[in-house]
Enzyme design. Structure first.
Site, PDB file in Angstrom:
ATOM      1  N   GLU B  71     -22.308   8.783   4.211  1.00 17.83           N
ATOM      2  CA  GLU B  71     -23.677   8.873   4.754  1.00 17.83           C
ATOM      3  C   GLU B  71     -24.684   9.016   3.608  1.00 17.83           C
ATOM      4  OE1 GLU B  71     -26.472  12.043   5.319  1.00 17.83           O
ATOM      5  OE2 GLU B  71     -24.926  12.646   6.755  1.00 17.83           O
ATOM      6  N   GLU B 148     -24.064  20.948  -1.813  1.00 18.73           N
ATOM      7  CA  GLU B 148     -24.371  21.117  -0.389  1.00 18.73           C
ATOM      8  C   GLU B 148     -23.320  22.017   0.265  1.00 18.73           C
ATOM      9  OE1 GLU B 148     -24.740  17.469   1.816  1.00 18.73           O
ATOM     10  OE2 GLU B 148     -25.213  18.495   3.689  1.00 18.73           O
TER      11      GLU B 148
END
Lengths: 436, 447
Positions: B71, B148
């Protein structure tokens, strides 16, 4: 650009959208309360946003957290209803009332259906004017707030923010968390809470925005019902806060794998003549989206963080220019170097024509997209009134963006970005970092 | 109030009903691309979304995190666009864009002025088929997803606890694996892994185009035909069958202690059925059950008893999200008041649930919840983007447009008897994971 998209993109850049974003009416209630209204009967409900200037900064020094405590109790019983009876009634009406206190304001966000508007408004009225502050509700909430305070003390993001504030504004309410401390909240009495209510809710500091299925006449009557019974004057607003922080690095040791950073220095106030240019400049430095210096240099090129951003924070009694990010303990020193380099570069050299052009196109195009839904529109209108912007701000705002030049930004960059004043608060176990 | 900090300990999505069907139009292209247009002409803005029926639960073994990594990499260039140029063009047109990954789907969206729609569709079609990746952009982005992971999971005791609980809930299904991935596997993800995943799953017959806002359905169809139409379907698209759960016969218990925990809590989840096409009744009953037991603190069974009457809890909630391709979960959280141990907090929940099972549903409470669900159909019309998300989530979770549109009526028709039957079925401790999140120097001992 490229062959596939070039033609279409170029065409589009020259024809940015022009449409009437919203049609605002100024409403003056029979009792003299002013509101901005966007009337739209497409969906049978109203969003109402009311703000009272003041907020958590009104807390007396030894009663820090009183405003926050009081705010939490507004949903906990009013008029003839105790907390559970009140919640039951509001749920039956499928209305939603939320109360939130910020440093400089108290916000009331309500939405209610057209089919039971009067009943809903009556329930909101008693929450604002006749809150009960029952003893059992006070004790229940005290437990919750103490739990939040204890959790915040172990949350690196919160520690970074509160540490920066404490260093920046010693002696001012801005220096401490609006939730208060375990000591102040533990000692808070019902009288303290009643006082906070008196200090906050008054007619001399109201701003109102409404959007949805309601006419100006109906809104005027509603506002008199809702707010007319409040006292005329609230507590005096707090004094200006003196900024006390110098450039450097403060490390708060905390055992966690990723360091969290809050950084910045003083900014520009909302009424500064350069505020608008500073807003455009910040878009290029570290504003929204991916296309800015900090995201490009810290995330995209080097993978040093998942997210980084900078923002202007013009408070009523101080102005900050802040940023935040997090990087693993082993890499945060490098991220700080990159940020300092960018800060220096922009301060010395300003930005390029291309960067400014891209920011203008983004800001002007994104502006109308903000007005998406009744709640958002009501909230934006209140913000405009508090910032003393006229109703003609909306149709002229994009022209102001387009009028900004690179020369403006070069001048403002020297004022706004001050690398020698940058202070970083780092919460974690950063490696290879010199502190002062 | 800041009570939401507890709400973030549980991953739940409100099961709001999608609203009126008359403004929703659907098409399917010959190559299998599904199109949903949701009209809302109040403002000249539009949200363009492409959803893939592929998520973290479709990853090959040992490659956890690849769906989410891909993504990120979809923004890193095609044969037509330089790395980062996709977002730069969106921004240069005054729009904003982003993407998201879950176990069952990956979605990309842009919000732009209505007259920019075709450019967005054109660019999404381009990156459906022509992604170009180099190590120069892939490797720094791998560092980004590791950061992240640090931010979302490793820096948060609650994040780690939630990840461990989920891993214990599923014995065989890949829902046990975190979307972001296990760190040791993420560190090894390569350009080739990403492209293999892309070649397998990114195709029109595995995608849904959702356009919401100021758009004309026939115009959207024409744009989609022009830009997505030429992309061939992937004849080798895998059938979407994941390893399923065996009968769960042993209750699981986990305990996680962390110095960063200030407020301990107990959380239990039970394996639970999801919404299935043409068969959403049980899920509707579970949705209402979660509202009755732990929707509103002041009026729900758990909140009313433990937070209000007894003041033994700081926060309680029940949660259930039926939007899932395979088996989902039903859960509770209880954050005890000072002085109440986790052992007692767990016993409190069991006691209150047992009382509920004996006494049954309070009809007035059920009617109140149904009223709020009816109202939410009105309120949800104010956010066309929210509605687009509801359709996207449902369609990638095995449901149809008809199922989405039938859902509000199914909720309204659900009876107390159905709710109690669903409760009897779901509260089976053999299917459950009970977790304690503890302070590091915990004086509490597991039972």
């Amino acid at each position: 650009m490229n062959r596939l998209f070039g033609a279409l993109s170029a065409l589009i850049l020259s024809t940015m959208p022009v449409w009437a974003i919203v049609d605002i009416q100024e409403v003056r209630s029979p009792g003299g309360i002013t509101a901005w209204l966007v009337e739209d009967d497409a969906i049978p409900f109203v969003a109402l946003e009311i703000r009272f200037q003041g907020g958590a900064a009104l807390d007396p020094e030894d009663k820090r957290g009183a405003g926050y405590f009081m705010t939490g109790l507004l949903n906990e019983g009013a008029g003839e209803f105790d907390a559970r009876a009140y919640a039951t009634r509001v749920e039956e009406l499928a209305a939603s009332f939320s109360f939130e206190i910020f440093d400089d304001s108290m916000s009331v966000s309500a939405r209610f259906l057209s089919e039971n508007r009067d009943e809903a408004v009556e329930h909101l009225r008693i929450a604002l004017q006749e809150p009960r502050f029952d003893t059992d509700a006070i004790e229940r909430l005290r437990g919750q707030i103490l739990s939040v305070i204890a959790s915040d003390a172990k949350d690196p993001d919160t520690i970074a923010g509160t540490t920066f504030d404490a260093l920046a504004f010693p002696g001012h309410p801005y220096a401490t968390a609006r939730e208060g401390t375990a000591e102040t909240v533990g000692a808070m009495t019902r009288d303290d809470i009643v006082n906070a209510h008196k200090n906050t809710f008054a007619r001399d500091r109201i701003f109102v925005g409404a959007a949805g299925d309601i006419s100006p006449e109906e809104l005027g009557l509603l506002l008199d019902t809702l707010l007319g019974g409040l006292p005329a004057n609230g507590a005096p607003l707090p004094p200006d806060a003196e900024y006390a922080l110098e450039g450097g690095v403060t490390v708060v040791p905390f055992e966690t794998p990723q360091s969290v950073a809050r950084f910045g220095h003083e900014g520009l106030s909302r009424d500064d003549k350069d505020f608008f240019a500073a807003f455009v400049l910040n878009q290029i430095v570290g504003g929204g989206g991916f296309n800015n210096r900090l995201m490009e240099e810290v995330r995209v090129k080097r993978g040093l963080t998942y997210g980084i951003g900078s923002f202007l924070l013009p408070l009523d009694n101080a102005a900050l220019y802040l940023g935040q990010f997090s990087s693993d303990n082993t890499r945060i020193a490098e991220a700080i170097d990159v940020i300092r380099t960018q800060w220096t570069d922009v301060a010395e050299n300003g930005v390029t024509e291309e960067e400014l052009e891209a920011a203008k196109v983004y800001l002007t195009g994104a502006y109308p997209l903000r007005f998406d839904g009744n709640g958002r529109i009501a909230s934006i209108m209140v913000g405009m009134q508090m910032d003393d912007l006229g109703m003609d701000y909306i149709p002229t705002r994009n022209d102001k963006v387009r009028a900004v030049t690179v020369e403006d930004l070069r001048r403002v960059a020297k004022r706004l970005l001050r690398p020698e004043d940058l202070h970083f608060v780092i919460v974690g176990q950063p490696q290879g970092l010199e502190t002062n | 109030m800041k009570r939401w900090i507890w709400a973030t300990a549980i991953a739940t999505t409100a099961a709001l009903p999608a609203s009126a069907a008359e403004d929703v139009t659907t098409f399917t292209l010959e190559n299998g691309l599904e199109i949903v247009v949701i009209e809302d002409h109040r403002a000249a803005a539009v949200t363009n979304m492409v959803w893939y029926r592929t998520g973290a639960a479709d990853e090959p073994p040992g490659k956890s995190g690849i769906a989410h990594f891909l993504e990120h990499l979809l923004f890193k260039g095609t044969d037509e666009l330089e790395p980062g140029e996709f977002s730069a063009i969106v921004e240069a047109n005054g729009g904003s864009d982003n993407a998201f990954t879950s176990w069952d789907y990956t979605g990309y969206f842009q919000r732009v002025a209505a007259d920019r729609l075709e450019l967005m569709i054109e660019m999404e079609a381009d990156r459906m088929t022509d992604l170009v990746l180099t190590d120069e952009v892939v490797l720094p982005e791998r560092d980004v997803i590791l950061e992240e992971r640090s931010q979302r999971i490793d820096n948060s005791a609650g994040g780690i606890f939630g990840e461990q609980r989920r891993a214990a809930q599923y014995l065989n299904h890949p829902y046990a694996i975190p979307i972001i991935g296990w760190r040791h596997e993420m560190e090894e993800l390569s350009r080739k892994d990403a492209l293999d995943f892309y070649d397998t799953f990114y195709a029109p017959n595995n995608a849904i185009l959702i356009v919401a806002g100021d758009a004309d359905p026939d115009q959207v169809l024409r744009m989609a035909q022009t830009h997505f139409g030429p992309i061939p379907a992937n004849p080798d698209l895998p059938v979407r069958v994941r390893p399923q759960e065996p009968p769960q016969v042993a209750e699981r218990r986990i305990a996680y202690a962390d110095a960063r925990v200030a407020q301990p809590y107990v959380l239990r989840t039970y394996l639970a059925p999801e919404r299935d096409p043409g068969a959403q009744e049980t899920a509707a009953a579970l949705t209402l059950l979660s509202e009755l037991l732990g929707g509103s603190s002041a009026t729900s069974v758990l909140g009313g008893k433990l937070e209000f009457e007894e003041q033994r809890s700081v926060y309680t909630a029940a949660f259930y999200n039926g939007l899932s391709l395979d088996a989902t979960s039903f859960g509770f959280i209880n954050v005890p008041a000072a002085g109440v141990s986790l052992e007692d907090a767990e016993a409190d929940v069991d006691r209150v649930i047992a009382e509920f099972m004996a006494e049954g549903v309070d009809e007035a409470a059920l009617e109140r919840i149904k009223m709020q669900l009816r109202a939410s159909e009105i309120y949800s019309r104010d956010s066309v983007e929210g509605r687009a998300r509801q359709y996207g989530t449902a369609l990638t979770s095995g449901l149809t447009v008809e199922d989405v549109q039938a859902w509000p009526d199914i909720l309204q028709a659900t009876t107390s008897e159905q709710i109690m039957a669903a409760a009897e079925m779901v509260f089976d401790r053999r299917n459950a994971v009970t977790g304690w999140l503890m302070r590091e120097s915990a004086e509490e001992v597991m039972q």
